[in-house]
Design an enzyme around this catalytic site. Structure first.
Site, PDB file in Angstrom:
ATOM      1  N   ASN A 157      60.968  32.879  38.763  1.00 25.02           N
ATOM      2  CA  ASN A 157      59.882  33.635  39.284  1.00 25.02           C
ATOM      3  C   ASN A 157      59.031  32.681  40.350  1.00 25.02           C
ATOM      4  OD1 ASN A 157      58.109  35.927  39.150  1.00 25.02           O
ATOM      5  ND2 ASN A 157      56.732  34.651  38.077  1.00 25.02           N
ATOM      6  N   ASP A 179      49.592  41.848  43.777  1.00 29.63           N
ATOM      7  CA  ASP A 179      47.970  42.257  44.175  1.00 29.63           C
ATOM      8  C   ASP A 179      47.952  42.164  45.666  1.00 29.63           C
ATOM      9  OD1 ASP A 179      47.862  39.541  44.375  1.00 29.63           O
ATOM     10  OD2 ASP A 179      46.740  39.737  42.277  1.00 29.63           O
ATOM     11  N   GLU A 192      54.232  40.267  40.169  1.00 35.52           N
ATOM     12  CA  GLU A 192      52.600  39.996  39.989  1.00 35.52           C
ATOM     13  C   GLU A 192      51.966  40.542  41.168  1.00 35.52           C
ATOM     14  OE1 GLU A 192      51.864  35.716  39.461  1.00 35.52           O
ATOM     15  OE2 GLU A 192      53.751  35.560  38.064  1.00 35.52           O
ATOM     16  N   HIS A 206      51.934  38.289  45.560  1.00 33.68           N
ATOM     17  CA  HIS A 206      50.326  38.043  45.809  1.00 33.68           C
ATOM     18  C   HIS A 206      49.971  38.111  47.396  1.00 33.68           C
ATOM     19  CE1 HIS A 206      49.649  36.963  41.811  1.00 33.68           C
ATOM     20  NE2 HIS A 206      50.736  36.184  41.586  1.00 33.68           N
ATOM     21  N   GLU A 266      57.766  28.761  39.469  1.00 36.74           N
ATOM     22  CA  GLU A 266      57.261  28.117  40.534  1.00 36.74           C
ATOM     23  C   GLU A 266      57.757  26.791  40.615  1.00 36.74           C
ATOM     24  OE1 GLU A 266      52.914  28.569  40.195  1.00 36.74           O
ATOM     25  OE2 GLU A 266      53.147  30.894  40.268  1.00 36.74           O
TER      26      GLU A 266
HETATM   27  O1  G3I Z   1      40.974  29.755  28.191  1.00 37.37           O
HETATM   28  C1  G3I Z   1      39.989  28.964  28.666  1.00 37.37           C
HETATM   29  C2  G3I Z   1      38.688  29.192  28.153  1.00 37.37           C
HETATM   30  O2  G3I Z   1      38.752  28.380  26.845  1.00 37.37           O
HETATM   31  C3  G3I Z   1      37.535  28.239  29.075  1.00 37.37           C
HETATM   32  O3  G3I Z   1      36.491  28.525  28.240  1.00 37.37           O
HETATM   33  C4  G3I Z   1      37.730  29.012  30.498  1.00 37.37           C
HETATM   34  C5  G3I Z   1      36.619  28.291  31.344  1.00 37.37           C
HETATM   35  O4  G3I Z   1      37.054  28.221  32.671  1.00 37.37           O
HETATM   36  O5  G3I Z   1      38.882  28.883  30.835  1.00 37.37           O
HETATM   37  C6  G3I Z   1      39.870  29.480  30.333  1.00 37.37           C
HETATM   38  O6  G3I Z   1      41.137  29.207  30.922  1.00 37.37           O
HETATM   39  C7  G3I Z   1      41.306  30.020  32.131  1.00 37.37           C
HETATM   40  C8  G3I Z   1      42.539  30.871  31.937  1.00 37.37           C
HETATM   41  O7  G3I Z   1      43.154  31.218  33.110  1.00 37.37           O
HETATM   42  C9  G3I Z   1      42.562  31.862  30.774  1.00 37.37           C
HETATM   43  O8  G3I Z   1      41.557  32.692  31.328  1.00 37.37           O
HETATM   44  C10 G3I Z   1      41.500  28.878  33.208  1.00 37.37           C
HETATM   45  O9  G3I Z   1      40.210  28.169  33.422  1.00 37.37           O
HETATM   46  C11 G3I Z   1      41.901  29.676  34.440  1.00 37.37           C
HETATM   47  O10 G3I Z   1      42.206  28.669  35.190  1.00 37.37           O
HETATM   48  C12 G3I Z   1      43.287  30.427  33.988  1.00 37.37           C
HETATM   49  O11 G3I Z   1      43.583  31.173  35.430  1.00 37.37           O
HETATM   50  C13 G3I Z   1      45.025  31.702  35.178  1.00 37.37           C
HETATM   51  C14 G3I Z   1      45.717  31.119  36.367  1.00 37.37           C
HETATM   52  O12 G3I Z   1      47.020  31.709  36.377  1.00 37.37           O
HETATM   53  C15 G3I Z   1      46.103  29.372  36.069  1.00 37.37           C
HETATM   54  O13 G3I Z   1      46.811  29.180  36.793  1.00 37.37           O
HETATM   55  C16 G3I Z   1      44.878  33.245  35.565  1.00 37.37           C
HETATM   56  O14 G3I Z   1      44.205  33.753  34.493  1.00 37.37           O
HETATM   57  C17 G3I Z   1      46.016  33.872  35.757  1.00 37.37           C
HETATM   58  O15 G3I Z   1      46.052  34.978  36.334  1.00 37.37           O
HETATM   59  C18 G3I Z   1      46.920  33.186  36.749  1.00 37.37           C
HETATM   60  O16 G3I Z   1      48.237  33.679  36.723  1.00 37.37           O
HETATM   61  C19 G3I Z   1      49.134  33.033  37.741  1.00 37.37           C
HETATM   62  C20 G3I Z   1      50.517  33.273  37.242  1.00 37.37           C
HETATM   63  O17 G3I Z   1      50.484  32.714  35.964  1.00 37.37           O
HETATM   64  C21 G3I Z   1      51.444  32.513  37.863  1.00 37.37           C
HETATM   65  N1  G3I Z   1      51.718  32.894  39.423  1.00 37.37           N
HETATM   66  C22 G3I Z   1      50.279  32.857  40.006  1.00 37.37           C
HETATM   67  C23 G3I Z   1      49.160  33.658  39.100  1.00 37.37           C
HETATM   68  C24 G3I Z   1      47.832  33.685  39.822  1.00 37.37           C
HETATM   69  O18 G3I Z   1      47.381  32.462  39.906  1.00 37.37           O
END
Ligand code: G3I
Length: 377
Positions: free
Chosen positions: A214, A280, A278, A250, A167
């Site tokens: 990517n 969906d 990715e 996406h 990105e």
């Molecule tokens: O790990 C912490 C945890 O310790 C905490 O308690 C909790 C409270 O909110 O947050 C946890 O972190 C989260 C993390 O996922 C792990 O679960 C973050 O808040 C959350 O923002 C994060 O979201 C991820 C996101 O990327 C971040 O931008 C999504 O799971 C993940 O599916 C998403 O994936 C991205 C790809 O990497 C790149 N392309 C887009 C895609 C969708 O956004």
């Protein structure tokens, strides 16, 4: 009790015999031209000549036996949804923690799956020591070099495709002015220089992994896709070791279906691999009586559009010879990132909130089944 059930079901999965469905081989061996109804997505994709993968939440993998069963049986590729990202892997400067990622790599090996590494360089999910530290531009370049070298070396030989740079572009086709861009801008006058460095360093650390750029919204013809095209063409012309481009995919039914196949093909024509990384297909969903999200699309037309977007996306990959990997961003709607980010939307995946297959699952399976016999190799 749960741990015991989980262990038992894991052992039962090796080697790739479905529990909830009749063993695939019993059918497949008798009817080669009519593959069994219960073949997994991975089985069907294999005959079509591609990997079919999912992004995996490793916390869920450890605690939800049904999810673990689906990941272990339905897919031939896995991507860590979060646990190879910088904040997880290097939580303190120079202190690396690969525990969760190593567990997924071991799971993949046990289930004869390849691994897509995600990711080495991104603007998001960076550790606090990095984002709130005070570093000079030269120090930031060294930090990037060390991180890429450490992580790609740790997983050397175990990653099929690495998302090296994730990105880097804005939707208007300009480069994202993130921590890496700004450091290189200050150091060299060219903010984009970190991209070529990242590919070179990743290649030095793991010479056999296929290295990908990517991004999202590359599916649509327009300024962003054009900018990505110009970027990777330039990298190739400079001899930078880039092997492929990941189209995240996406999609959302409120927008038109993208010009995907043509976009995949024009990148492939640069002698690059392409992959759907990715996928969906989200849509607006009805709310439950208690105000929580349901998994039901708001209208039957939306539900049908989701199915069409899924099948068209798989068909586009199958139609482009350089597209040999198709990954969905998650397994089931109950753990999807979508409702947390897009208010009122959801239902993006092939399995529902109870981890049961949806109509789009069966539609995708049919497309893959139909591709059997096409000469793609
Ligand atoms: O790990 C912490 C945890 O310790 C905490 O308690 C909790 C409270 O909110 O947050 C946890 O972190 C989260 C993390 O996922 C792990 O679960 C973050 O808040 C959350 O923002 C994060 O979201 C991820 C996101 O990327 C971040 O931008 C999504 O799971 C993940 O599916 C998403 O994936 C991205 C790809 O990497 C790149 N392309 C887009 C895609 C969708 O956004």
């Amino acid at each position: 009790m749960i741990a015991g059930a989980l262990t038992a079901s894991c052992l039962a999965l090796v080697p790739s015999v479905a529990v909830a469905a009749p063993p695939p081989h019993a059918h497949a061996s008798h009817h080669h031209s009519h593959p069994a109804k219960h073949d997994t997505l991975g089985d069907l994709a294999k005959r079509a000549g591609i990997k079919f993968g999912a992004a995996v939440n490793t916390d869920v993998l450890a605690t939800d036996a049904k999810y673990r069963h689906l990941v272990g049986t339905q897919f031939t590729s896995v991507t860590p949804e979060n646990v190879m990202k910088w904040e997880v892997v290097e939580p303190e400067q120079g202190v690396y923690d690969y525990t969760a990622a190593d567990q997924l790599v071991a799971f993949a090996k046990q289930h004869h799956q390849v691994v897509r590494g995600h990711n080495l360089v991104w603007h998001n999910q960076l550790p606090a020591w990095l984002t709130s530290g005070t570093f000079t531009a030269a120090q930031l370049r060294d930090i990037l070099h060390q991180h890429i070298t450490a992580e790609a070396s740790h997983f050397r030989g175990k990653i099929q495709q690495w998302d090296v740079v994730n990105e880097a572009l804005n939707d208007d086709g300009t480069f994202r002015q993130d921590i890496w861009y700004n450091a290189y801008q200050e150091l060299t006058g060219d903010g984009t220089g970190y991209i070529a460095d990242a590919f070179r360093w990743a290649h030095q650390a793991d010479p056999h992994a296929k290295l990908f750029y990517n991004d999202y919204n590359l599916e649509f013809t327009g300024v962003k896709s054009d900018a990505a095209y110009a970027l990777v063409k330039q990298l190739k012309s400079e001899g930078v070791p880039i092997d492929g481009v990941g189209f995240q995919g996406h999609l959302d039914t409120q927008y038109g279906y993208p010009d995907l196949q043509n976009n995949l093909q024009r990148f492939a024509d640069l002698h690059l691999q392409v992959a759907m990384t990715e996928v969906d297909v989200r849509t607006f969903v009805k709310q439950n009586a208690d105000g929580t999200y349901s998994d039901t699309p708001a209208t039957p037309a939306d539900a049908q559009k989701q199915i069409d977007y899924w099948t068209n996306t798989v068909k586009a990959c199958l139609a482009v010879k350089a597209c040999k990997s198709f990954t969905t961003w998650g397994v089931s709607d109950n753990y999807s990132w979508i409702p947390g980010v897009f208010t009122g939307e959801g239902a993006g995946l092939l399995y529902d909130q109870n981890e049961n297959p949806k109509p789009q699952y069966f539609a995708v399976a049919d497309v893959l089944r139909h591709a059997h016999g096409h000469h793609r190799h």
